[in-house]
Design an enzyme around this catalytic site. Structure first.
Site, PDB file in Angstrom:
ATOM      1  N   LYS A  76      31.615-123.680   4.406  1.00 39.76           N
ATOM      2  CA  LYS A  76      30.666-123.928   3.315  1.00 39.76           C
ATOM      3  C   LYS A  76      31.278-123.632   1.960  1.00 39.76           C
ATOM      4  O   LYS A  76      30.994-124.302   0.977  1.00 39.76           O
ATOM      5  CB  LYS A  76      29.409-123.070   3.512  1.00 39.76           C
ATOM      6  CG  LYS A  76      28.429-123.672   4.490  1.00 39.76           C
ATOM      7  CD  LYS A  76      27.158-122.864   4.557  1.00 39.76           C
ATOM      8  CE  LYS A  76      27.357-121.619   5.374  1.00 39.76           C
ATOM      9  NZ  LYS A  76      26.126-120.869   5.616  1.00 39.76           N
ATOM     10  N   GLU A  93      23.149-118.552   6.845  1.00 33.68           N
ATOM     11  CA  GLU A  93      23.040-117.914   5.544  1.00 33.68           C
ATOM     12  C   GLU A  93      22.709-119.040   4.560  1.00 33.68           C
ATOM     13  O   GLU A  93      23.419-120.041   4.505  1.00 33.68           O
ATOM     14  CB  GLU A  93      24.380-117.256   5.191  1.00 33.68           C
ATOM     15  CG  GLU A  93      24.261-116.408   3.951  1.00 33.68           C
ATOM     16  CD  GLU A  93      25.577-115.742   3.545  1.00 33.68           C
ATOM     17  OE1 GLU A  93      26.509-115.707   4.369  1.00 33.68           O
ATOM     18  OE2 GLU A  93      25.641-115.284   2.398  1.00 33.68           O
ATOM     19  N   ARG A 124      34.250-121.957  17.334  1.00 32.62           N
ATOM     20  CA  ARG A 124      33.750-122.836  16.277  1.00 32.62           C
ATOM     21  C   ARG A 124      34.188-124.254  16.558  1.00 32.62           C
ATOM     22  O   ARG A 124      35.241-124.490  17.143  1.00 32.62           O
ATOM     23  CB  ARG A 124      34.382-122.475  14.932  1.00 32.62           C
ATOM     24  CG  ARG A 124      34.001-121.175  14.355  1.00 32.62           C
ATOM     25  CD  ARG A 124      34.746-120.979  13.045  1.00 32.62           C
ATOM     26  NE  ARG A 124      33.965-121.446  11.913  1.00 32.62           N
ATOM     27  CZ  ARG A 124      32.982-120.740  11.366  1.00 32.62           C
ATOM     28  NH1 ARG A 124      32.652-119.567  11.833  1.00 32.62           N
ATOM     29  NH2 ARG A 124      32.324-121.212  10.333  1.00 32.62           N
TER      30      ARG A 124
HETATM   31  P1  ATP Z   1      30.907-121.316   7.084  1.00 32.52           P
HETATM   32  O1  ATP Z   1      32.133-120.564   7.471  1.00 32.52           O
HETATM   33  O2  ATP Z   1      31.001-122.789   7.225  1.00 32.52           O
HETATM   34  O3  ATP Z   1      30.357-120.912   5.766  1.00 32.52           O
HETATM   35  P2  ATP Z   1      29.182-119.585   8.417  1.00 32.52           P
HETATM   36  O4  ATP Z   1      29.542-119.123   9.770  1.00 32.52           O
HETATM   37  O5  ATP Z   1      29.369-118.656   7.291  1.00 32.52           O
HETATM   38  O6  ATP Z   1      29.866-120.961   8.179  1.00 32.52           O
HETATM   39  P3  ATP Z   1      26.410-119.355   8.735  1.00 32.52           P
HETATM   40  O7  ATP Z   1      25.367-119.881   7.853  1.00 32.52           O
HETATM   41  O8  ATP Z   1      26.648-117.904   8.775  1.00 32.52           O
HETATM   42  O9  ATP Z   1      27.733-120.111   8.352  1.00 32.52           O
HETATM   43  O10 ATP Z   1      26.263-119.931  10.204  1.00 32.52           O
HETATM   44  C1  ATP Z   1      25.083-119.977  10.954  1.00 32.52           C
HETATM   45  C2  ATP Z   1      25.455-120.095  12.396  1.00 32.52           C
HETATM   46  O11 ATP Z   1      26.230-121.269  12.618  1.00 32.52           O
HETATM   47  C3  ATP Z   1      26.303-118.932  12.839  1.00 32.52           C
HETATM   48  O12 ATP Z   1      25.829-118.475  14.084  1.00 32.52           O
HETATM   49  C4  ATP Z   1      27.678-119.497  12.935  1.00 32.52           C
HETATM   50  O13 ATP Z   1      28.439-118.816  13.883  1.00 32.52           O
HETATM   51  C5  ATP Z   1      27.415-120.952  13.308  1.00 32.52           C
HETATM   52  N1  ATP Z   1      28.506-121.808  12.868  1.00 32.52           N
HETATM   53  C6  ATP Z   1      28.995-121.935  11.617  1.00 32.52           C
HETATM   54  N2  ATP Z   1      30.041-122.767  11.591  1.00 32.52           N
HETATM   55  C7  ATP Z   1      30.225-123.196  12.866  1.00 32.52           C
HETATM   56  C8  ATP Z   1      31.154-124.072  13.493  1.00 32.52           C
HETATM   57  N3  ATP Z   1      32.107-124.689  12.805  1.00 32.52           N
HETATM   58  N4  ATP Z   1      31.032-124.278  14.821  1.00 32.52           N
HETATM   59  C9  ATP Z   1      30.066-123.674  15.516  1.00 32.52           C
HETATM   60  N5  ATP Z   1      29.167-122.837  14.995  1.00 32.52           N
HETATM   61  C10 ATP Z   1      29.237-122.586  13.686  1.00 32.52           C
HETATM   62 MG    MG Z   2      28.537-116.736   7.370  1.00 34.98          MG
END
Ligand code: ATP
Ligand code: MG
Length: 553
Positions: A271, A37, A261
């Site tokens: 984020k 995102e 994760r």
């Molecule tokens: P955050 O919680 O840090 O904002 P998010 O999951 O909302 O992260 P996205 O931009 O939606 O961030 O993530 C893009 C991809 O990266 C998704 O498939 C998500 O599952 C993966 N991802 C995000 N954080 C992690 C992590 N700590 N370890 C592994 N994969 C991750």
């Molecule tokens: Mg997300």
């Protein structure tokens, strides 16, 4: 299907992929996606997801789409889109197609109408509180909304009205009509569209209704023909909904798989929290070298290879876990040891005057650029009458087995001569002003005829030729190892001393340093020019120290 390389044991997602490829599912086609995102910069957790998704495609001969999951107009921005593309490329991956979930808004709107037509979606207009109340609890079934049984025609009509801007934000939502007593709370008639009068970074003001994550993600996968949609564990309970939408819409059956994760010690990975640190100036921007963002790690001097190797080494798990950040540092050190240029820099100087050296004499010394890389060649560093050494390399009253400099004792200067300390000259307050030493003229490195054996070798810089440089040294951003265990605000655990700035003397060759060059400041650690570096103002970041804090088993 390309040849299956078997070096380490397969992780569970690779096993699934291999099984599908063998059984000829999707005619042996493999397409993954990385779906950030664009509401922040990528961090090391994303790197794990990137390595997994792009890695699967590389290993099994498939493709990976980079898809911006940009269905929430409020938090997203093109600045983030650009940084994400830059980071993925920097890590060394190439995407098959660059996609945007917002490009599917028309298609998703049609899908929503299809569900309505099939009697599987309805417009609701009860308050959010009432909706929450009617939803029930995990132990008690929910109750139907009074609007649940509107006619298809009425639903279509109002939904069009929502899209045309006829209704106020929050007044109506479109819900899927599934099962108000499902044991999975997400299946109790989830909201799939809401009204939002917001400007979208790509579609502008075209839409005032936006699909919810669950109504966009699986359908985007399906539209692109994604075969394996890999996401993190918090989406396990969403899988049932993911499958339900694709089945009811009768579209390509992408499948979702979940892995744990990545969490790292002494840092945070969300984020939202990173944004808070940036906005409240606890750090200097998204690329602050203390942050676990890809741009921060790049600025600090981490290499793409070290990050990819780290992700490969930690593998893929089904349970959440916390990885020791020193394992990441181990891989950084491993790569930098092979590739960085050795130079001399004195971070905490003490002056040494070579009393038997004529004023103005310059003695060129040859130093290896990188003993790990024969082709890297040599360079000349001038030895002069006045030099600096580290104050930690001198002790007035040394303990036994101290092999560096002390009164009456000898030490070798790296690439240069053996010197002996004859006199410690003090300031009025008793602190050391300078050391007076003599050098052994026939002891030059590479041509040593002195026959003197010394155990210690220390680095040095010429006091007359060295350049001043600002060195930024980083410590952990947080004081506790596992922030998930701590009560209260995560910011209460910030380490206020995570940035230390010192003035150092570096050898003159570093005037020519370029962003992206990597150095080992001998005996001090690995350093890189910071983005603030200019040939007038030399600024270096300490990437990591030389010592191993972690043993890989
Ligand atoms: P955050 O919680 O840090 O904002 P998010 O999951 O909302 O992260 P996205 O931009 O939606 O961030 O993530 C893009 C991809 O990266 C998704 O498939 C998500 O599952 C993966 N991802 C995000 N954080 C992690 C992590 N700590 N370890 C592994 N994969 C991750
Ligand atoms: Mg997300």
């Amino acid at each position: 299907m390309s040849e299956i390389v078997k070096e380490r044991s397969l992780n569970f997602i690779e096993e699934i992929v291999e099984g599908d490829l063998k059984s000829g599912k999707h005619s042996g086609r493999l397409l993954t996606r990385f779906p950030p995102e664009p509401n922040g910069y990528l961090h090391i957790g994303h790197a794990k997801s990137i390595c997994l998704n792009f890695g699967l495609a590389q290993k099994y001969g498939g493709g990976t789409n980079l898809r911006f999951d940009d269905t929430n107009p409020v938090t997203e921005d093109t600045e983030y889109v650009d940084s994400i593309k830059n980071d993925v490329k920097w890590l060394g991956f190439e995407w098959t197609h660059e996609m945007y979930a917002s490009d599917y808004f028309d298609q998703l709107f049609k899908y929503a109408k299809k569900l309505i037509t099939k009697g599987l979606a309805y417009v609701d207009e009860i308050s959010a509180e009432e909706m929450a109340r009617l939803k029930g609890t995990p132990n008690a079934p929910g109750q139907p909304s009074p609007f649940r049984d509107r006619s298809v025609e009425e639903n279509l009509d109002i939904f069009e009205g929502m899209a045309n801007g006829d209704f106020a934000e929050g007044s109506k939502v479109l819900r899927a009509k599934i099962d108000m007593s499902s044991s999975n709370m997400l299946m109790r008639d989830p909201i799939i569209y809401r009204i939002k009068f917001a400007n979208h970074h790509r579609t502008g003001n075209k839409w005032c209704i936006y699909p919810m994550y669950d109504f966009a993600h699986g359908q985007s996968d399906s539209i692109e023909g994604i075969t394996h949609s890999v996401c993190t564990l918090e989406f396990v309970s969403h899988r049932e909904l993911y499958d339900w939408f694709l089945e009811k819409l009768e579209i390509f059956p992408s499948k979702q798989y979940e892995f744990a994760r990545l969490n790292l010690t002494y840092t945070i990975m969300s984020k939202r929290k990173l944004l808070q640190l940036v906005n409240e100036n606890h750090v200097n921007g998204w690329d602050d070298p203390r942050l676990p963002t890809i741009s921060g790690m790049r600025r600090r001097g981490y290499t793409p290879k070290s990050i990819v190797d780290f992700c490969d080494r930690i593998g893929i798990q089904k349970r959440d876990n916390l990885i020791d950040v020193s394992l990441l540092e181990f891989f950084v050190r491993e790569d930098l040891n092979k590739t960085s240029t050795r130079v001399m820099a004195v971070l905490d100087p003490i002056k040494v005057v070579i009393t038997n050296m004529p004023d103005g004499k310059v003695e060129p010394c040859i130093l290896e650029n990188n003993p790990e890389e024969v082709e890297s060649g040599n360079r000349i560093v001038n030895f002069t009458k006045e030099i600096f050494i580290e104050s930690s390399d001198f002790m007035e009253e040394p303990p036994a087995k101290y092999f560096r400099l002390s009164p009456g004792k000898m030490v070798r200067l790296k690439g240069a001569y053996i010197i002996q300390c004859d006199e410690v000259v003090k300031n009025d307050d008793g602190t050391i002003k300078e050391l007076h030493c003599t050098y052994v003229e026939n002891s030059k490195s590479g041509n040593d005829e002195s026959g003197i054996k010394v155990k210690g070798v220390i680095h040095w810089v010429s006091a007359t030729e060295a350049l001043k440089a600002e060195i930024r040294i980083y410590d952990r951003l947080f004081k506790v190892e596992d922030l998930s265990n701590e009560e209260g605000d995560f910011k209460d655990y910030i380490n206020e001393n995570s940035l230390q700035v010192v003035e150092a003397f570096v050898e003159p060759s570093l005037k020519e340093a370029k962003i992206g060059n990597r150095y080992q400041f001998m005996r001090n650690g690995y350093f890189v020019p910071d983005l603030d570096f200019t040939s007038e103002k030399l600024v270096f970041n300490k990437t990591v120290g030389l010592k191993e804090g972690f043993k890989v088993g």
